[in-house]
Scaffold this motif. Structure first.
Motif, PDB file in Angstrom:
ATOM      1  N   LYS A   1     -99.587 106.981 -52.741  1.00  8.76           N
ATOM      2  CA  LYS A   1     -99.360 107.788 -53.935  1.00  8.76           C
ATOM      3  C   LYS A   1     -98.208 107.253 -54.761  1.00  8.76           C
ATOM      4  N   GLU A   2     -97.237 106.632 -54.098  1.00  5.67           N
ATOM      5  CA  GLU A   2     -96.068 106.090 -54.796  1.00  5.67           C
ATOM      6  C   GLU A   2     -96.025 104.573 -54.613  1.00  5.67           C
ATOM      7  N   ILE A   3     -95.072 104.075 -53.818  1.00  4.22           N
ATOM      8  CA  ILE A   3     -94.968 102.645 -53.550  1.00  4.22           C
ATOM      9  C   ILE A   3     -94.772 102.443 -52.048  1.00  4.22           C
ATOM     10  N   ALA A   4     -94.994 101.231 -51.590  1.00  2.85           N
ATOM     11  CA  ALA A   4     -94.764 100.922 -50.181  1.00  2.85           C
ATOM     12  C   ALA A   4     -93.319 101.229 -49.810  1.00  2.85           C
ATOM     13  N   GLY A   5     -93.144 101.991 -48.728  1.00 10.42           N
ATOM     14  CA  GLY A   5     -91.801 102.348 -48.282  1.00 10.42           C
ATOM     15  C   GLY A   5     -91.179 103.516 -49.007  1.00 10.42           C
ATOM     16  N   PHE A   6     -91.956 104.256 -49.795  1.00 16.19           N
ATOM     17  CA  PHE A   6     -91.397 105.379 -50.553  1.00 16.19           C
ATOM     18  C   PHE A   6     -90.957 106.525 -49.645  1.00 16.19           C
ATOM     19  N   GLY A   7     -91.721 106.792 -48.598  1.00 13.16           N
ATOM     20  CA  GLY A   7     -91.459 107.946 -47.745  1.00 13.16           C
ATOM     21  C   GLY A   7     -90.434 107.656 -46.662  1.00 13.16           C
ATOM     22  N   ALA A   8     -90.686 108.183 -45.465  1.00  9.55           N
ATOM     23  CA  ALA A   8     -89.720 108.046 -44.371  1.00  9.55           C
ATOM     24  C   ALA A   8     -89.430 106.588 -44.042  1.00  9.55           C
TER      25      ALA A   8
ATOM     26  N   VAL B   1    -103.219  96.034 -51.579  1.00  9.12           N
ATOM     27  CA  VAL B   1    -102.305  97.177 -51.556  1.00  9.12           C
ATOM     28  C   VAL B   1    -102.239  97.752 -52.957  1.00  9.12           C
ATOM     29  N   TYR B   2    -102.692  98.991 -53.115  1.00 10.03           N
ATOM     30  CA  TYR B   2    -102.692  99.668 -54.418  1.00 10.03           C
ATOM     31  C   TYR B   2    -101.689 100.816 -54.370  1.00 10.03           C
TER      32      TYR B   2
ATOM     33  N   LEU C   1     -82.013  96.708 -51.651  1.00 14.92           N
ATOM     34  CA  LEU C   1     -83.048  95.821 -51.123  1.00 14.92           C
ATOM     35  C   LEU C   1     -82.701  94.347 -51.269  1.00 14.92           C
ATOM     36  N   GLY C   2     -82.186  93.962 -52.433  1.00 17.07           N
ATOM     37  CA  GLY C   2     -81.947  92.547 -52.666  1.00 17.07           C
ATOM     38  C   GLY C   2     -83.256  91.775 -52.732  1.00 17.07           C
ATOM     39  N   ASP C   3     -83.187  90.472 -52.528  1.00 19.08           N
ATOM     40  CA  ASP C   3     -84.363  89.599 -52.527  1.00 19.08           C
ATOM     41  C   ASP C   3     -85.195  89.718 -53.794  1.00 19.08           C
ATOM     42  N   GLY C   4     -84.594  90.173 -54.891  1.00 14.26           N
ATOM     43  CA  GLY C   4     -85.332  90.267 -56.144  1.00 14.26           C
ATOM     44  C   GLY C   4     -86.379  91.360 -56.188  1.00 14.26           C
ATOM     45  N   ASP C   5     -86.347  92.299 -55.246  1.00 13.98           N
ATOM     46  CA  ASP C   5     -87.336  93.392 -55.224  1.00 13.98           C
ATOM     47  C   ASP C   5     -86.907  94.455 -56.223  1.00 13.98           C
ATOM     48  N   ASP C   6     -87.640  94.548 -57.344  1.00 16.23           N
ATOM     49  CA  ASP C   6     -87.275  95.494 -58.402  1.00 16.23           C
ATOM     50  C   ASP C   6     -87.999  96.829 -58.279  1.00 16.23           C
ATOM     51  N   LEU C   7     -88.785  97.010 -57.191  1.00 14.36           N
ATOM     52  CA  LEU C   7     -89.518  98.256 -56.941  1.00 14.36           C
ATOM     53  C   LEU C   7     -90.519  98.572 -58.040  1.00 14.36           C
ATOM     54  N   LEU C   8     -90.916  97.586 -58.801  1.00 13.40           N
ATOM     55  CA  LEU C   8     -91.953  97.788 -59.810  1.00 13.40           C
ATOM     56  C   LEU C   8     -93.269  98.057 -59.087  1.00 13.40           C
ATOM     57  N   PRO C   9     -93.947  99.174 -59.359  1.00 15.69           N
ATOM     58  CA  PRO C   9     -95.170  99.496 -58.626  1.00 15.69           C
ATOM     59  C   PRO C   9     -96.258  98.440 -58.794  1.00 15.69           C
TER      60      PRO C   9
END
Length: 465
Positions: free
Chosen positions: A68-75, A214-215, A18-26
């Motif tokens: 249920k997970e995070i934005a962009g988790f699925g397809a 966004v939750y 991803l870059g841009d400092g996105d650590d995927l922290l929920p």
């Protein structure tokens, strides 16, 4: 970078780069019971494009998005990165049910949508590596070449010109992509290669900037008129949007609405300039060939080959599970297919392998709609053709929810209702039987150059073509 405690980066090349400092922290979960104007279940492309479109049209509207997970988790974070004008249903099928003009309108809307994704991404500051290089589809035998010619003729019956899609000779195809054994190809400009997860994650930030909540890590268990029940509380809203695609069967009462079909991918390390000089794809054209068992690939912005295909089985009861994201036999087939297409890749290291579920309706048709009597809205059934289609869905849902009559709300997929899938075990038997047909057809076409008539008719009929 904080530890990826939920393993999100391992879900795909895209989430890992991803870059841009996105650590995927929920993001925080739903904190309490809430009330909103629109509640959207699913923070993938459909849900996020819908939220963004609503807020663009009506900035004061109260929108809540949960996942249920995070934005962009699925397809949305795992697909092949084809922002294309493709639809799972054929234009002929649309014309049979809605008329020729409606099919023409749908084709044009999808072509316009490819450009719209690029425009909006740029306007929202989303660097998703969008590059509109088009798509080239090759033919390795006479049956495939006949199919490409037929597909081009079909597009031209619905208003396309050679500027939209045309057939190339083998020599002309080599100007775009050099793969041994190609007899010819088709080419269209109506596709862009992009980084799927950068788009999804950027959309989530864009809707938050405009005021949506966004939750994440918040699982919807039941959706019904006016209510979304979750494991963290209840959301009440005038309109509830189901944007759950391949994960829809997990919702109460929806096990037969959509089925999950798994598509898997592999990716190489960044390839040197000398290898790309051998392969081509200078404009980052997306690519495939005309085999029945779907394959798809792109040259990424960082110089990798990302390549995917079908072939994984359907799982009983429409079940999804992280263990289904990996199938070593399919991964091996994908690596072998890619190196056969491009012998120069034979010595390259494959760094990533992943997969995930996409959604398919019973008639293989995607749809979008709003039941005004209940306030229940939906979009989905993209069968893997959702990167652009979700944008069209989001804009259309926004118009429907706000009560606007537009060219989008008059498109033929609006309000379409697919019948439900059969109960188990019929569903498991029928789908896995159907999934075996393409590979057998490919073997027969490679051997004889002709399509076995009965099996070809059976597959086309099952896919609604």
């Amino acid at each position: 970078m904080p530890a990826d405690e939920h393993g999100y980066r391992s879900r795909s090349l895209w989430l890992d780069t991803l870059g841009d400092g996105d650590d995927l922290l929920p993001r925080p979960s739903l904190p309490r019971d809430l009330t909103a104007d629109v509640a959207i279940v699913g923070a993938g492309y459909t849900g996020l494009w819908t939220a963004l479109s609503l807020l663009q049209r009506e900035p004061t509207i109260r929108v809540v998005v949960i996942d249920k997970e995070i934005a962009g988790f699925g397809a949305s974070g795992r697909n092949g990165g084809w922002c294309s004008a493709l639809l799972p249903m054929s234009l002929d099928a649309l014309a049979r049910h809605h008329g020729h003009d409606a099919a023409v309108a749908m084709r044009r809307a999808m072509e316009d949508t490819v450009a719209e994704v690029g425009r909006t991404s740029s306007a929202e500051g989303i660097d998703c590596h969008f590059e509109r290089g088009g798509t080239i589809v090759g033919a390795t035998n006479a049956a495939q070449l006949d199919r490409l010619r037929s597909d081009v003729r079909a597009a031209h019956r619905f208003g396309a010109t050679d500027d939209d899609v045309r057939v190339l000779t083998a020599d002309e195809a080599a100007d775009h992509l050099r793969s041994p054994g190609w007899l010819g190809a088709s080419i269209t400009p109506h596709c862009a290669a992009l980084h799927p997860a950068r788009l999804a994650r950027g959309l989530a930030r864009a809707v938050e900037r405009r005021g949506a909540a966004v939750y994440e890590r918040t699982a919807a268990t039941v959706i019904e008129p006016g209510i979304v029940r979750t494991d963290h509380g209840t959301i009440r809203a005038e309109v509830v949007v189901r944007a759950t695609e391949g994960f829809t069967p997990a919702l109460a009462g929806m096990s037969r609405v959509i089925i999950p079909i798994y598509s898997l991918m592999v990716a190489t390390e960044p390839l040197p300039a000398s290898t790309w000089a051998t392969i081509g794809l200078e404009q980052r054209q997306t690519f495939a060939d005309a085999r029945r068992l779907i394959i798809y690939g792109q040259r990424t912005a960082e110089g990798r080959l990302a390549f995917g295909g079908r072939g994984a089985p359907y799982h009983f009861g429409s079940k999804t599970d992280p263990s289904f994201d990996r199938n070593e036999a399919v991964f091996a087939d994908l690596r072998s297919t890619l190196t056969n297409m491009f012998p120069a890749v034979a010595g390259a290291r494959f760094t990533h392998a992943w997969g995930g579920p996409l959604g398919a309706a019973r008639d293989w048709a995607c749809s979008v709609g709003l039941d005004r009597s209940t306030g229940m809205a939906w979009a989905g059934g993209y069968v893997g053709d959702g990167v652009a289609t979700t944008n069209l869905a989001g804009r259309t849902l926004a118009d429907l929810i706000l009560g606007r009559s537009t060219d989008l709300t008059r498109l033929p997929w609006v309000g379409h209702r697919s019948r439900r899938w059969e109960p188990e075990p019929l569903r498991w038997l029928a789908i896995n039987g159907l999934l075996r047909i393409p590979a057998g057809l490919d073997r027969a076409e490679a051997r004889t150059g002709r399509t076995p008539r009965i099996r070809g008719w059976l597959l086309d009929s099952a896919l609604g073509h």
